[in-house]
Design a protein around this motif. Sequence first.
Motif, short mmCIF file in Angstrom:
data_model
loop_
_atom_site.label_atom_id
_atom_site.label_comp_id
_atom_site.label_asym_id
_atom_site.label_seq_id
_atom_site.Cartn_x
_atom_site.Cartn_y
_atom_site.Cartn_z
N GLY A 75 -7.37 -0.98 -3.96
CA GLY A 75 -8.36 -1.50 -3.32
C GLY A 75 -8.58 -3.15 -3.63
N SER A 76 -7.59 -3.64 -4.32
CA SER A 76 -7.76 -5.36 -4.34
C SER A 76 -7.20 -5.83 -3.18
N THR A 77 -6.48 -5.22 -2.28
CA THR A 77 -6.47 -5.97 -0.82
C THR A 77 -6.27 -4.54 -0.03
N TRP A 78 -6.91 -4.69 1.32
CA TRP A 78 -6.90 -3.39 2.29
C TRP A 78 -5.85 -4.27 3.54
N GLU A 79 -5.08 -3.55 4.32
CA GLU A 79 -4.15 -4.01 5.11
C GLU A 79 -4.43 -3.15 6.29
#
Length: 99
Positions: A75-79
């Motif tokens: 969940g640190s980044t969502w693409e």
Amino acid sequence: MTTSLDFLSVHVGDFDNIRVAGQQANIWHTADKGQTWVKEYEESGYNLNDIINIGTDVAYAVGWDGKILETIDNGSTWEQKNSGLTSTLYDVKDQWAHE
């Protein structure tokens, strides 16, 4: 957790890995059985209808206009992934899940 938006999906990977998704592409996550929640993603203009955790680090969410979101780092980044669709996606499943 403080929000006025509705959640449309919850997925309990295990009680230490719960995510909810909904209006305005909101994604929230708890890693302590719901004691504290962290907003991981938000984008106005569309809703997310379903979310699934796969293991600890990977999760997918789907929604309006064929939107697919993926995280591979807890969940640190969502693409955004290209589904090639413009219709609403309502459901996401783990193809490797055993019933």
